[in-house]
Design a protein around this motif. Structure first.
Motif, PDB file in Angstrom:
ATOM      1  N   LYS A 179       0.862  -1.200   0.000  1.00 29.88           N
ATOM      2  CA  LYS A 179       0.000   0.000   0.000  1.00 29.88           C
ATOM      3  C   LYS A 179       0.890   1.239   0.000  1.00 29.88           C
ATOM      4  O   LYS A 179       1.839   1.335   0.761  1.00 29.88           O
ATOM      5  N   CYS A 180       0.588   2.163  -0.918  1.00 31.74           N
ATOM      6  CA  CYS A 180       1.353   3.417  -0.941  1.00 31.74           C
ATOM      7  C   CYS A 180       0.431   4.559  -0.524  1.00 31.74           C
ATOM      8  O   CYS A 180      -0.790   4.399  -0.479  1.00 31.74           O
ATOM      9  N   THR A 239       0.841   7.498  -6.011  1.00 27.41           N
ATOM     10  CA  THR A 239       0.518   6.508  -7.057  1.00 27.41           C
ATOM     11  C   THR A 239       1.268   6.781  -8.363  1.00 27.41           C
ATOM     12  O   THR A 239       1.550   5.857  -9.120  1.00 27.41           O
ATOM     13  N   GLY A 240       1.622   8.032  -8.606  1.00 24.01           N
ATOM     14  CA  GLY A 240       2.320   8.400  -9.843  1.00 24.01           C
ATOM     15  C   GLY A 240       3.727   7.850  -9.958  1.00 24.01           C
ATOM     16  O   GLY A 240       4.367   8.001 -11.000  1.00 24.01           O
ATOM     17  N   GLU A 258      -0.070   2.085 -15.204  1.00 23.32           N
ATOM     18  CA  GLU A 258       1.312   2.534 -14.944  1.00 23.32           C
ATOM     19  C   GLU A 258       1.309   3.999 -14.509  1.00 23.32           C
ATOM     20  O   GLU A 258       0.860   4.872 -15.241  1.00 23.32           O
ATOM     21  N   LYS A 259       1.749   4.269 -13.297  1.00 17.05           N
ATOM     22  CA  LYS A 259       1.956   5.623 -12.769  1.00 17.05           C
ATOM     23  C   LYS A 259       0.739   6.549 -12.947  1.00 17.05           C
ATOM     24  O   LYS A 259       0.862   7.633 -13.539  1.00 17.05           O
ATOM     25  N   PRO A 260      -0.430   6.134 -12.435  1.00 12.02           N
ATOM     26  CA  PRO A 260      -1.608   7.009 -12.591  1.00 12.02           C
ATOM     27  C   PRO A 260      -1.553   8.210 -11.645  1.00 12.02           C
ATOM     28  O   PRO A 260      -0.922   8.147 -10.588  1.00 12.02           O
ATOM     29  N   ARG A 261      -2.249   9.286 -12.035  1.00 18.99           N
ATOM     30  CA  ARG A 261      -2.409  10.418 -11.104  1.00 18.99           C
ATOM     31  C   ARG A 261      -3.319   9.935  -9.971  1.00 18.99           C
ATOM     32  O   ARG A 261      -4.176   9.053 -10.191  1.00 18.99           O
TER      33      ARG A 261
END
Length: 275
Positions: free
Chosen positions: A161-162, A167-168, A190-193
């Motif tokens: 969990k981040c 998430t980016g 991949e790397k969503p806002r």
């Protein structure tokens, strides 16, 4: 007996965040306590019962693999000096596993690196390990994942969990819970806002992958910077194969950043202090 007999260590990155030292020392060879970072990955793999390891390296990073190769000159010197304990350590490195190497000509992404190992892996499942992620755990994390695989056969991703605002920096899974700490993956981004992220479950540097990943990788279109994303290939695999994700017991240090590397060294220094 585990189906997994092979592991791939992706060590092709340029280590630009550690310049200037990485101009001559690969970041995987930076010390964590008295051992290079990459040795922790090898120890985790071998402690999980896997004894065949392929390094994916860039040209100029041969020292990563040489470290695990026999060194007759050094061994002769230690024998002459009667230094049995150093001799044991040096000989032990090359005996940890069967090591091979493949070269990544340019840093074209984790998917590209994984694809290069197709020849040494062949048609069998394998573990993919990113040595930057050093995970301090009572039970080796790869072993924890192999236990999950026994109950949920398929491709297994490791997640943590981040913070929603982070998430980016990661691949994020869209998933439903199937057991405590285990998820069935429905999609990957991949790397969503933060506002676009399907969850706060971030993929970290361990994968158990079926050999069909190689065919999926061959279908992935290169993204920005010509990189081939592993997450895109796993997304393709979802059409035909189950993909699960599991959380782990332990503490992860991202030694691929100077601050993460320092944090890991501080934690290890603390562990080595006589308490």
């Amino acid at each position: 007996m585990s189906h997994f007999k092979k592991a791939v260590i992706a060590a092709g990155g340029a280590g630009t965040r550690f310049l200037p030292i990485t101009k001559s020392v690969p970041k995987e060879m930076l010390p964590l306590a008295a051992k290079p970072v990459v040795q922790y990955a090898v120890e985790e793999i071998t402690a999980s019962g896997i004894k065949d390891i392929t390094f994916v390296i860039a040209h100029g990073k041969e020292s990563v693999v040489d470290y695990f190769s026999p060194d007759p000159g050094l061994e002769t010197l230690l024998v002459a000096r009667g230094d049995a304990s150093s001799l044991r350590q040096v000989r032990g490195l090359s005996r940890m596993a069967h090591f091979s190497r493949v070269y990544q000509s340019a840093p074209l992404g984790l998917g590209h690196a994984a694809g290069l190992a197709a020849e040494t892996v062949g048609d069998e499942p394998f573990a993919l390990v990113l040595p930057d992620d050093v995970i301090d755990a009572k039970e080796p994390v790869l072993k924890q994942m192999l236990e999950v695989y026994k109950r949920h056969p398929g491709n297994i991703l490791l997640v943590e969990k981040c913070r929603p605002e982070d998430t980016g920096h990661y691949g994020i899974i869209d998933a439903e819970t199937t057991a405590p700490g285990v998820y069935r993956v429905k999609g990957l981004v991949e790397k969503p806002r933060p506002q676009d992220a399907p969850s706060n479950l971030a993929i970290v540097g361990r994968y158990l992958l079926m050999p069909q990943i190689f065919e999926a990788l061959s279908r992935v279109k290169p993204g920005k910077g010509g990189e081939i994303q592993l997450t895109d290939a796993i997304q393709l695999l979802l059409e035909d194969q189950p993909v699960f994700a599991c959380e782990f017991e332990g503490t992860r240090y991202d030694t691929g950043t100077p601050e993460g590397w320092l944090a890991a060294n501080n934690a290890w220094a603390d562990k080595l202090k006589p308490h």
